[in-house]
Write a protein that holds these residues in place. Structure first.
Motif, PDB file in Angstrom:
ATOM      1  N   PRO A   1      81.868  64.452  46.809  1.00  0.00           N
ATOM      2  CA  PRO A   1      82.838  65.153  46.164  1.00  0.00           C
ATOM      3  C   PRO A   1      82.543  66.327  45.640  1.00  0.00           C
ATOM      4  O   PRO A   1      81.150  66.690  45.181  1.00  0.00           O
ATOM      5  N   VAL A   2      83.454  67.492  45.523  1.00  0.00           N
ATOM      6  CA  VAL A   2      83.148  68.655  44.926  1.00  0.00           C
ATOM      7  C   VAL A   2      83.996  69.065  43.943  1.00  0.00           C
ATOM      8  O   VAL A   2      85.311  68.890  43.854  1.00  0.00           O
ATOM      9  N   VAL A   3      83.532  69.536  42.819  1.00  0.00           N
ATOM     10  CA  VAL A   3      84.173  70.090  41.543  1.00  0.00           C
ATOM     11  C   VAL A   3      83.941  71.671  41.528  1.00  0.00           C
ATOM     12  O   VAL A   3      82.711  71.964  41.319  1.00  0.00           O
ATOM     13  N   LEU A   4      85.009  72.527  41.472  1.00  0.00           N
ATOM     14  CA  LEU A   4      84.656  73.895  41.265  1.00  0.00           C
ATOM     15  C   LEU A   4      84.908  74.377  39.893  1.00  0.00           C
ATOM     16  O   LEU A   4      85.539  73.723  39.249  1.00  0.00           O
ATOM     17  N   ILE A   5      83.913  75.344  39.499  1.00  0.00           N
ATOM     18  CA  ILE A   5      84.156  75.754  38.224  1.00  0.00           C
ATOM     19  C   ILE A   5      84.182  77.483  38.378  1.00  0.00           C
ATOM     20  O   ILE A   5      83.616  77.871  39.411  1.00  0.00           O
ATOM     21  N   ASP A   6      84.826  78.042  37.426  1.00  0.00           N
ATOM     22  CA  ASP A   6      85.005  79.463  37.111  1.00  0.00           C
ATOM     23  C   ASP A   6      85.763  80.150  38.326  1.00  0.00           C
ATOM     24  O   ASP A   6      86.536  81.017  37.972  1.00  0.00           O
ATOM     25  N   SER A   7      85.544  79.845  39.715  1.00  0.00           N
ATOM     26  CA  SER A   7      86.232  80.730  40.878  1.00  0.00           C
ATOM     27  C   SER A   7      86.765  79.869  41.620  1.00  0.00           C
ATOM     28  O   SER A   7      86.233  78.655  41.952  1.00  0.00           O
ATOM     29  N   GLN A   8      88.105  80.295  42.056  1.00  0.00           N
ATOM     30  CA  GLN A   8      88.727  79.234  43.194  1.00  0.00           C
ATOM     31  C   GLN A   8      88.312  79.842  44.644  1.00  0.00           C
ATOM     32  O   GLN A   8      87.842  80.975  44.630  1.00  0.00           O
ATOM     33  N   ILE A   9      88.861  78.881  45.550  1.00  0.00           N
ATOM     34  CA  ILE A   9      88.513  79.244  46.940  1.00  0.00           C
ATOM     35  C   ILE A   9      90.032  79.592  47.552  1.00  0.00           C
ATOM     36  O   ILE A   9      90.975  79.200  46.837  1.00  0.00           O
ATOM     37  N   SER A  10      90.105  79.880  48.841  1.00  0.00           N
ATOM     38  CA  SER A  10      91.370  80.351  49.306  1.00  0.00           C
ATOM     39  C   SER A  10      91.973  78.980  49.487  1.00  0.00           C
ATOM     40  O   SER A  10      91.675  77.774  49.733  1.00  0.00           O
ATOM     41  N   ASP A  11      93.461  79.168  49.784  1.00  0.00           N
ATOM     42  CA  ASP A  11      94.248  78.145  49.839  1.00  0.00           C
ATOM     43  C   ASP A  11      93.936  77.044  51.150  1.00  0.00           C
ATOM     44  O   ASP A  11      94.039  76.053  51.132  1.00  0.00           O
ATOM     45  N   SER A  12      93.278  77.423  52.175  1.00  0.00           N
ATOM     46  CA  SER A  12      92.771  76.928  53.106  1.00  0.00           C
ATOM     47  C   SER A  12      91.718  75.646  52.871  1.00  0.00           C
ATOM     48  O   SER A  12      91.646  74.853  53.673  1.00  0.00           O
ATOM     49  N   GLY A  13      91.294  75.851  51.762  1.00  0.00           N
ATOM     50  CA  GLY A  13      90.103  74.978  51.260  1.00  0.00           C
ATOM     51  C   GLY A  13      90.430  74.056  50.294  1.00  0.00           C
ATOM     52  O   GLY A  13      89.720  73.256  49.663  1.00  0.00           O
ATOM     53  N   LYS A  14      91.959  73.994  49.734  1.00  0.00           N
ATOM     54  CA  LYS A  14      92.327  73.330  48.654  1.00  0.00           C
ATOM     55  C   LYS A  14      91.892  71.696  48.781  1.00  0.00           C
ATOM     56  O   LYS A  14      91.937  71.138  47.769  1.00  0.00           O
ATOM     57  N   GLN A  15      92.141  71.103  49.939  1.00  0.00           N
ATOM     58  CA  GLN A  15      92.182  69.821  49.892  1.00  0.00           C
ATOM     59  C   GLN A  15      90.956  69.323  50.087  1.00  0.00           C
ATOM     60  O   GLN A  15      90.664  67.960  50.197  1.00  0.00           O
ATOM     61  N   TYR A  16      89.954  70.269  50.226  1.00  0.00           N
ATOM     62  CA  TYR A  16      88.463  69.868  50.093  1.00  0.00           C
ATOM     63  C   TYR A  16      87.745  69.625  48.832  1.00  0.00           C
ATOM     64  O   TYR A  16      86.539  69.119  49.089  1.00  0.00           O
ATOM     65  N   TYR A  17      88.479  69.932  47.802  1.00  0.00           N
ATOM     66  CA  TYR A  17      87.732  69.852  46.519  1.00  0.00           C
ATOM     67  C   TYR A  17      88.531  68.741  45.716  1.00  0.00           C
ATOM     68  O   TYR A  17      89.658  68.821  45.826  1.00  0.00           O
ATOM     69  N   GLN A  18      87.991  68.329  44.717  1.00  0.00           N
ATOM     70  CA  GLN A  18      88.633  67.223  43.613  1.00  0.00           C
ATOM     71  C   GLN A  18      89.336  67.728  42.594  1.00  0.00           C
ATOM     72  O   GLN A  18      90.442  67.417  42.204  1.00  0.00           O
ATOM     73  N   SER A  19      88.411  68.682  42.149  1.00  0.00           N
ATOM     74  CA  SER A  19      88.976  69.576  40.843  1.00  0.00           C
ATOM     75  C   SER A  19      88.471  70.818  40.621  1.00  0.00           C
ATOM     76  O   SER A  19      87.619  71.060  41.149  1.00  0.00           O
ATOM     77  N   PHE A  20      89.290  71.893  39.923  1.00  0.00           N
ATOM     78  CA  PHE A  20      88.831  73.334  39.710  1.00  0.00           C
ATOM     79  C   PHE A  20      89.200  73.565  38.072  1.00  0.00           C
ATOM     80  O   PHE A  20      90.099  73.349  37.548  1.00  0.00           O
ATOM     81  N   LEU A  21      87.818  73.778  37.533  1.00  0.00           N
ATOM     82  CA  LEU A  21      87.565  74.044  36.098  1.00  0.00           C
ATOM     83  C   LEU A  21      87.158  75.376  35.801  1.00  0.00           C
ATOM     84  O   LEU A  21      86.327  75.775  36.274  1.00  0.00           O
ATOM     85  N   ALA A  22      88.124  76.037  35.132  1.00  0.00           N
ATOM     86  CA  ALA A  22      87.951  77.485  35.054  1.00  0.00           C
ATOM     87  C   ALA A  22      88.791  78.182  33.900  1.00  0.00           C
ATOM     88  O   ALA A  22      89.662  77.263  33.443  1.00  0.00           O
ATOM     89  N   THR A  23      88.465  79.454  33.432  1.00  0.00           N
ATOM     90  CA  THR A  23      89.329  79.964  32.608  1.00  0.00           C
ATOM     91  C   THR A  23      90.570  80.615  33.455  1.00  0.00           C
ATOM     92  O   THR A  23      90.354  80.831  34.957  1.00  0.00           O
ATOM     93  N   ASP A  24      91.607  80.541  33.024  1.00  0.00           N
ATOM     94  CA  ASP A  24      92.944  81.012  33.600  1.00  0.00           C
ATOM     95  C   ASP A  24      92.470  82.546  33.552  1.00  0.00           C
ATOM     96  O   ASP A  24      92.860  83.313  32.783  1.00  0.00           O
ATOM     97  N   ASN A  25      91.912  83.135  34.781  1.00  0.00           N
ATOM     98  CA  ASN A  25      91.660  84.459  34.576  1.00  0.00           C
ATOM     99  C   ASN A  25      92.538  85.587  34.673  1.00  0.00           C
ATOM    100  O   ASN A  25      92.489  86.483  34.282  1.00  0.00           O
ATOM    101  N   ALA A  26      93.628  85.116  35.253  1.00  0.00           N
ATOM    102  CA  ALA A  26      94.938  86.276  35.136  1.00  0.00           C
ATOM    103  C   ALA A  26      95.681  86.337  33.843  1.00  0.00           C
ATOM    104  O   ALA A  26      95.765  87.065  33.284  1.00  0.00           O
ATOM    105  N   LYS A  27      95.633  85.100  33.051  1.00  0.00           N
ATOM    106  CA  LYS A  27      95.779  85.105  31.706  1.00  0.00           C
ATOM    107  C   LYS A  27      94.688  85.910  30.734  1.00  0.00           C
ATOM    108  O   LYS A  27      95.083  86.629  29.838  1.00  0.00           O
ATOM    109  N   ALA A  28      93.553  85.655  30.992  1.00  0.00           N
ATOM    110  CA  ALA A  28      92.337  86.204  30.368  1.00  0.00           C
ATOM    111  C   ALA A  28      92.370  87.832  30.518  1.00  0.00           C
ATOM    112  O   ALA A  28      92.349  88.783  29.690  1.00  0.00           O
ATOM    113  N   GLY A  29      92.869  88.357  31.897  1.00  0.00           N
ATOM    114  CA  GLY A  29      92.918  89.634  31.975  1.00  0.00           C
ATOM    115  C   GLY A  29      94.100  90.320  31.497  1.00  0.00           C
ATOM    116  O   GLY A  29      93.702  91.399  30.911  1.00  0.00           O
ATOM    117  N   GLU A  30      95.115  89.592  31.284  1.00  0.00           N
ATOM    118  CA  GLU A  30      96.236  90.115  30.508  1.00  0.00           C
ATOM    119  C   GLU A  30      96.064  90.434  28.943  1.00  0.00           C
ATOM    120  O   GLU A  30      96.319  91.115  28.390  1.00  0.00           O
TER     121      GLU A  30
END
Length: 317
Positions: A113-142
């Protein structure tokens, strides 16, 4: 026959050693971040180590990252090595949205199992990780863009000092910032300039921007080393407090810049929480539990007015 006994014993010992190593690796949680040379990622490590005391189950922790955030090939090798030694789970902060996908796919194929933190990967890899934990960076930039507009108004010139072009967090953060500026003001944007997350590079780039744009009203430093370099350039050029600056992240240097007015504000992520929740989440997956696909770890806009309050103290490091 007696001559065979030492060989048989040696073979048995070797098998036991291999089995023990495999069992140990099966309990290993490998945390792989963008670089170890940053207090932000060192704070992620503290969170991961805290989580290890909470999850139980005899798990062990390894923590590593390249010398710099731009050393993407090194990070890919670290993930592949973790897969090859058959670790129990991986917590990963990917430095590039595309380059890490094949390595993450290898983990998936190996049922790691792979859990991503901080940064996302491209859509082509979304089925390969189990969870993504991060700041909503677009919201933070706003939020950073709004903080700048509130202080400089809606006309004039501002600069964007960014870090690694194409990094998942950079795309969201700087994208959210520039989108908000364009939709809510007539401010002219100079940049973005990419420091490769090197403080010295950011310092030199900011110095050049300030020199070539004497009418600059505001400036945004989009991650920790970039914001530190930006702050130091403002001080060295005598522009601190005269050019409105908004930073990102919250180490001791940036806290000092907020206190002395070099930075009007800095957006601080829950870096400790990323490490802590990342390890907790991958341990849950290793135990067969279901987890959420995305968890927002939050951001706090820290200013001189709230820097000593609990809301800020809980995320500063």
């Amino acid at each position: 026959m007696p001559k065979l006994i030492p060989c048989l014993v040696a073979s048995a010992i070797a098998l036991v050693s291999v089995s023990a190593a495999a069992a140990a690796a099966d309990k290993e949680i490998a945390v792989i971040v963008k670089t170890v040379n940053s207090t932000f990622w060192q704070n992620v490590q503290k969170g991961a180590e805290t989580a290890m005391k909470e999850v139980g189950g005899g798990y062990s922790l390894t923590f590593q990252g390249p010398a710099s955030e731009s050393a993407i090939a090194d990070q890919v090798n670290m993930v592949e090595n973790a897969v090859n030694r058959k670790v129990g789970g991986i917590v990963l902060a990917p430095s590039d949205p595309d380059a890490l996908v094949p390595a993450i796919r290898k983990a998936w194929e190996s049922k790691i199992p792979v859990v991503l933190i901080d940064s996302q990967i491209s859509d082509s890899g979304k089925q390969y990780y189990q969870s993504f934990l991060a700041t909503d960076n677009a919201k933070a930039g706003e939020l950073c863009a709004k903080a700048l507009i509130d202080r400089v108004g809606t006309t004039g010139k501002i600069a964007v000092m960014s870090y690694v072009a194409g990094a998942g967090s950079e795309i969201g953060r700087v994208g959210g910032f520039t989108k908000y500026i364009k939709e809510n003001s007539k401010l002219e944007i100079v940049g973005p300039f990419y420091s490769q997350s090197q403080m010295a590079t950011a310092l030199n780039q900011t110095t050049d921007v300030l020199t070539s744009n004497p009418d600059l009203k505001g400036i945004f430093g989009a991650n920790e080393p970039t914001a530190i370099g930006m702050g130091r350039a403002l001080v060295q050029t005598g522009k601190a407090g005269r050019v409105v600056a908004v930073g990102f992240d919250g180490n001791q240097d940036l806290q000092g810049f907020v206190r002395d007015g070099t930075l009007a504000a800095t957006a601080v992520q829950g870096s400790f929480q990323m490490g802590q929740l990342g390890v907790r989440t991958v341990a849950r997956v290793m135990k067969g539990e279901k987890v959420e696909k995305f968890v927002d770890t939050g951001v706090v806009m820290v200013t001189k007015d709230n820097i000593e309050k609990p809301e800020a103290r809980d995320v500063l490091y």
